[in-house]
Scaffold this active site. Structure first.
Site, PDB file in Angstrom:
ATOM      1  N   ASP A  28       0.843  -1.200   0.000  1.00 27.37           N
ATOM      2  CA  ASP A  28       0.000   0.000   0.000  1.00 27.37           C
ATOM      3  C   ASP A  28       0.878   1.251   0.000  1.00 27.37           C
ATOM      4  O   ASP A  28       2.049   1.204   0.396  1.00 27.37           O
ATOM      5  CB  ASP A  28      -0.880   0.034   1.255  1.00 27.37           C
ATOM      6  CG  ASP A  28      -1.841  -1.140   1.304  1.00 27.37           C
ATOM      7  OD1 ASP A  28      -2.143  -1.707   0.236  1.00 27.37           O
ATOM      8  OD2 ASP A  28      -2.277  -1.492   2.419  1.00 27.37           O
TER       9      ASP A  28
HETATM   10  N1  URA Z   1      -1.231  -5.966   3.777  1.00 26.20           N
HETATM   11  C1  URA Z   1      -1.691  -4.717   3.847  1.00 26.20           C
HETATM   12  O1  URA Z   1      -2.709  -4.468   4.468  1.00 26.20           O
HETATM   13  N2  URA Z   1      -0.995  -3.741   3.235  1.00 26.20           N
HETATM   14  C2  URA Z   1       0.151  -3.960   2.576  1.00 26.20           C
HETATM   15  O2  URA Z   1       0.758  -3.029   2.040  1.00 26.20           O
HETATM   16  C3  URA Z   1       0.639  -5.279   2.506  1.00 26.20           C
HETATM   17  C4  URA Z   1      -0.077  -6.269   3.101  1.00 26.20           C
END
Ligand code: URA
Length: 243
Positions: free
Chosen positions: A112
């Protein structure tokens, strides 16, 4: 049975420009004409001359090592997106230094925008496909900081495979609390659902306030790599993704 290594042969201008994206084929042709290129110690007279990946190819004395693919470890900072385009924000590809740039680079897998840590950037679609295939279950390790203190109940719930919102069942995951900070833990996932870590903790009534990926397969992020830094992964370490 031992497999014989298939040695790739190609025109020398292609050999050089594939490894030095800043040099076009016509740049290389000019370098050849001007006598700046050698093959196994001898000046190259014609850009069509064939070279193979084990040959000693040099431009102005600098050895050009042929690698079919490149594998880059990026320590992703917050604020960048794992995409090849900048349509929804700045792409992580912007962080790749010019000496590691090549056509066809992409981030293999997503973090993310507000997640930090290990992103693999490569031009090897085959490896990425295998790594991301659900059947491979390549483990990914995350350091997690939580809004509320870690509860021991998470260990069993995650190990059994928790159901997250919308009824999606997760594969068993291993979570280990941090002994020195009750808001921190380490989580190992064997799959990659959308926002999975955040959604798993929401399902148990908590909230992720900071997330960092530290390991993909058997390859740990280099702790000396600064945020935003890139490091070429040696070919001997590439197997650690799929082990
Ligand atoms: N899980 C998440 O919630 N965000 C990420 O960036 C990676 C795994």
């Amino acid at each position: 049975m031992r497999c014989q290594k298939e040695v790739k042969t190609m025109r020398i201008d292609r050999f050089i420009s594939s490894q030095k994206p800043e040099l076009s084929r016509s740049d290389v042709k000019k370098l050849v004409r001007d006598g700046h290129v050698t093959l196994n110690g001898k000046p190259v007279k014609n850009a069509q001359q064939q070279a193979n990946e084990d040959d000693d190819v040099r431009v102005n004395g600098e050895r050009i090592i042929y690698r079919e693919h490149i594998y880059i470890m990026l320590n992703k900072p917050q604020g960048y997106i794992c995409s090849t385009s900048d349509n929804d924000g700045e792409s992580v590809l912007k962080l790749v230094p010019s000496e590691l740039r090549r056509p066809g680079l992409f981030p293999a897998g997503r973090l993310d925008k507000d997640t930090e840590g290990f992103v693999l950037i490569t031009d090897d679609g085959e490896l990425a496909h295998k790594m991301l295939a659900p059947s491979h279950h390549v483990p990914k390790t995350y350091q997690v900081t939580l809004e509320r203190p870690f509860d021991e109940s998470y260990i069993k719930l995650f190990a059994e495979g928790i159901t997250i919102d919308g009824g999606e069942k997760c594969l068993p995951a291993e979570v280990t609390p941090d002994v020195s900070d009750c808001h921190k833990c380490t989580l190992i996932l064997h799959e990659g659902k959308y926002h999975q870590v955040k959604r798993m903790f929401i399902s148990v009534g908590n909230k992720v306030t900071f997330l960092r990926r530290i390991r993909i397969g058997n390859l740990q992020i280099d702790e000396n790599l600064p945020l935003g830094g890139c490091l070429e992964i040696l070919h001997k370490d590439v197997d650690k993704f799929l082990f």
